[in-house]
Write a protein that holds these residues in place. Structure first.
Motif, PDB file in Angstrom:
ATOM      1  N   TYR A  32       0.648  -1.182  -0.135  1.00 14.67           N
ATOM      2  CA  TYR A  32      -0.082   0.068  -0.064  1.00 14.67           C
ATOM      3  C   TYR A  32       0.713   1.183  -0.018  1.00 14.67           C
ATOM      4  O   TYR A  32       2.086   1.264   0.566  1.00 14.67           O
ATOM      5  CB  TYR A  32      -1.124   0.020   1.220  1.00 14.67           C
ATOM      6  CG  TYR A  32      -0.202   0.425   2.557  1.00 14.67           C
ATOM      7  CD1 TYR A  32      -0.360   1.601   2.991  1.00 14.67           C
ATOM      8  CD2 TYR A  32       0.507  -0.611   3.389  1.00 14.67           C
ATOM      9  CE1 TYR A  32       0.393   1.939   4.156  1.00 14.67           C
ATOM     10  CE2 TYR A  32       0.880  -0.386   4.704  1.00 14.67           C
ATOM     11  CZ  TYR A  32       0.830   0.845   4.889  1.00 14.67           C
ATOM     12  OH  TYR A  32       1.618   1.066   6.146  1.00 14.67           O
ATOM     13  N   SER A  33       0.179   2.269  -0.540  1.00 10.91           N
ATOM     14  CA  SER A  33       1.121   3.487  -0.538  1.00 10.91           C
ATOM     15  C   SER A  33       0.311   4.780  -0.169  1.00 10.91           C
ATOM     16  O   SER A  33       0.751   5.818   0.044  1.00 10.91           O
ATOM     17  CB  SER A  33       1.859   3.894  -1.986  1.00 10.91           C
ATOM     18  OG  SER A  33       0.611   4.000  -3.054  1.00 10.91           O
ATOM     19  N   ASN A  34      -0.882   4.587   0.019  1.00 12.80           N
ATOM     20  CA  ASN A  34      -1.934   5.564   0.198  1.00 12.80           C
ATOM     21  C   ASN A  34      -1.714   5.819   1.907  1.00 12.80           C
ATOM     22  O   ASN A  34      -2.137   4.985   2.562  1.00 12.80           O
ATOM     23  CB  ASN A  34      -3.262   5.467  -0.044  1.00 12.80           C
ATOM     24  CG  ASN A  34      -4.475   6.401   0.202  1.00 12.80           C
ATOM     25  OD1 ASN A  34      -4.183   7.335   1.065  1.00 12.80           O
ATOM     26  ND2 ASN A  34      -5.357   6.469  -0.611  1.00 12.80           N
ATOM     27  N   PRO A  35      -1.199   7.002   2.354  1.00  6.46           N
ATOM     28  CA  PRO A  35      -0.979   7.351   3.782  1.00  6.46           C
ATOM     29  C   PRO A  35      -2.473   7.865   4.279  1.00  6.46           C
ATOM     30  O   PRO A  35      -2.434   7.798   5.830  1.00  6.46           O
ATOM     31  CB  PRO A  35      -0.045   8.386   3.924  1.00  6.46           C
ATOM     32  CG  PRO A  35      -0.345   9.041   2.364  1.00  6.46           C
ATOM     33  CD  PRO A  35      -0.717   8.072   1.503  1.00  6.46           C
ATOM     34  N   SER A  36      -3.501   7.922   3.719  1.00  2.00           N
ATOM     35  CA  SER A  36      -4.743   8.216   4.296  1.00  2.00           C
ATOM     36  C   SER A  36      -5.193   7.346   5.461  1.00  2.00           C
ATOM     37  O   SER A  36      -5.219   6.027   5.396  1.00  2.00           O
ATOM     38  CB  SER A  36      -5.706   8.261   3.527  1.00  2.00           C
ATOM     39  OG  SER A  36      -7.045   8.342   3.900  1.00  2.00           O
ATOM     40  N   ALA A  37      -5.439   7.670   6.687  1.00  2.69           N
ATOM     41  CA  ALA A  37      -5.717   6.757   7.760  1.00  2.69           C
ATOM     42  C   ALA A  37      -7.093   6.147   7.664  1.00  2.69           C
ATOM     43  O   ALA A  37      -7.209   5.143   8.068  1.00  2.69           O
ATOM     44  CB  ALA A  37      -5.937   7.714   8.975  1.00  2.69           C
ATOM     45  N   GLY A  38      -7.954   6.657   7.015  1.00  2.00           N
ATOM     46  CA  GLY A  38      -9.254   6.370   6.717  1.00  2.00           C
ATOM     47  C   GLY A  38      -9.064   5.042   5.707  1.00  2.00           C
ATOM     48  O   GLY A  38      -9.788   4.154   5.878  1.00  2.00           O
ATOM     49  N   TYR A  39      -8.332   5.463   4.681  1.00  2.00           N
ATOM     50  CA  TYR A  39      -8.199   4.532   3.365  1.00  2.00           C
ATOM     51  C   TYR A  39      -7.486   3.222   4.143  1.00  2.00           C
ATOM     52  O   TYR A  39      -8.011   2.136   4.002  1.00  2.00           O
ATOM     53  CB  TYR A  39      -7.324   5.146   2.435  1.00  2.00           C
ATOM     54  CG  TYR A  39      -6.902   3.795   1.457  1.00  2.00           C
ATOM     55  CD1 TYR A  39      -7.746   3.443   0.539  1.00  2.00           C
ATOM     56  CD2 TYR A  39      -5.571   3.340   1.395  1.00  2.00           C
ATOM     57  CE1 TYR A  39      -7.175   2.655  -0.269  1.00  2.00           C
ATOM     58  CE2 TYR A  39      -5.072   2.378   0.766  1.00  2.00           C
ATOM     59  CZ  TYR A  39      -5.937   1.874  -0.100  1.00  2.00           C
ATOM     60  OH  TYR A  39      -5.373   0.979  -1.078  1.00  2.00           O
ATOM     61  N   LEU A  40      -6.359   3.597   5.027  1.00  2.00           N
ATOM     62  CA  LEU A  40      -5.468   2.366   5.508  1.00  2.00           C
ATOM     63  C   LEU A  40      -6.354   1.425   6.456  1.00  2.00           C
ATOM     64  O   LEU A  40      -6.255   0.315   6.589  1.00  2.00           O
ATOM     65  CB  LEU A  40      -4.465   2.933   6.270  1.00  2.00           C
ATOM     66  CG  LEU A  40      -3.385   1.963   6.939  1.00  2.00           C
ATOM     67  CD1 LEU A  40      -2.707   0.757   5.549  1.00  2.00           C
ATOM     68  CD2 LEU A  40      -2.164   2.717   7.315  1.00  2.00           C
ATOM     69  N   SER A  41      -7.374   2.178   7.378  1.00  2.00           N
ATOM     70  CA  SER A  41      -8.167   1.543   8.398  1.00  2.00           C
ATOM     71  C   SER A  41      -9.137   0.428   7.701  1.00  2.00           C
ATOM     72  O   SER A  41      -9.122  -0.766   7.941  1.00  2.00           O
ATOM     73  CB  SER A  41      -8.792   2.503   9.165  1.00  2.00           C
ATOM     74  OG  SER A  41      -9.579   1.900   9.970  1.00  2.00           O
ATOM     75  N   GLU A  42      -9.587   1.089   6.525  1.00  2.00           N
ATOM     76  CA  GLU A  42     -10.461   0.008   5.839  1.00  2.00           C
ATOM     77  C   GLU A  42      -9.901  -1.098   5.134  1.00  2.00           C
ATOM     78  O   GLU A  42     -10.345  -2.203   5.221  1.00  2.00           O
ATOM     79  CB  GLU A  42     -11.438   0.958   4.749  1.00  2.00           C
ATOM     80  CG  GLU A  42     -12.418   1.885   5.535  1.00  2.00           C
ATOM     81  CD  GLU A  42     -13.400   1.040   6.071  1.00  2.00           C
ATOM     82  OE1 GLU A  42     -14.016   0.145   5.596  1.00  2.00           O
ATOM     83  OE2 GLU A  42     -13.954   1.614   7.256  1.00  2.00           O
TER      84      GLU A  42
END
Length: 120
Positions: free
Chosen positions: A76-86
Motif C-alpha cells: 500500500y502507498s496511500n497514507p490516508s488513515a481512513g483508507y488504511l483502516s478500511e
C-alpha cells in the motif's frame, strides 16, 4: 499449580499438550490434523488434554507449516488513515476467514526525479 505454560509464559503449546497426554508432539499434530494412524484411545487422550489445557493451534504457524499454505501479500502507498483502516480491516478479515498468512508492506511511489531511465 497449573499444568501449562499459559499461566507461566503465554499460550499453551503443542509440547504442553504432548506432555499432558504422555505422547510426542508429532502425535498431537496428527490428532489435530485428523491424520490416520493414531489409535482411538490415544486420540481421545490427546483430545482430552487439548480441552483441559485450552489449546488452540496458532493460525499463522499452521499456514506456514502446511504445504502450499495460503499467503497474501499486500502493498500500500496511500497514507490516508481512513483508507488504511478500511484496507487493513478487510485484509485481516479475509485472511482470517481463509486461514492465510497476511503480509503487509508500505511502499513509496517511485518519484520521476529519482527513477532510473528504464522506469521512466
Amino acid at each position: 499449580m497449573a499444568d501449562s505454560r499459559k499461566d507461566r509464559k503465554g499460550a499453551v503449546t503443542i509440547h504442553d499438550v504432548a506432555r499432558r497426554a504422555g505422547v510426542s508432539p508429532m502425535t498431537v499434530s496428527r490428532v489435530m490434523n485428523e491424520a490416520p494412524g493414531v489409535k482411538d484411545a490415544t486420540r481421545k487422550t490427546v483430545q482430552d488434554a487439548v480441552e483441559a489445557l485450552g489449546y488452540a493451534p496458532n493460525a499463522a504457524a499452521r499456514s506456514l507449516a502446511r504445504q502450499g499454505g495460503g499467503r497474501i501479500g499486500l502493498l500500500y502507498s496511500n497514507p490516508s488513515a481512513g483508507y488504511l483502516s478500511e484496507f487493513l480491516v478487510g485484509a485481516l478479515d479475509g485472511a482470517q476467514k481463509t486461514g492465510a498468512l497476511l503480509l503487509i508492506e508500505k511502499c513509496d511511489p517511485i518519484r520521476r526525479a529519482s527513477a532510473p531511465r528504464w522506469a521512466a
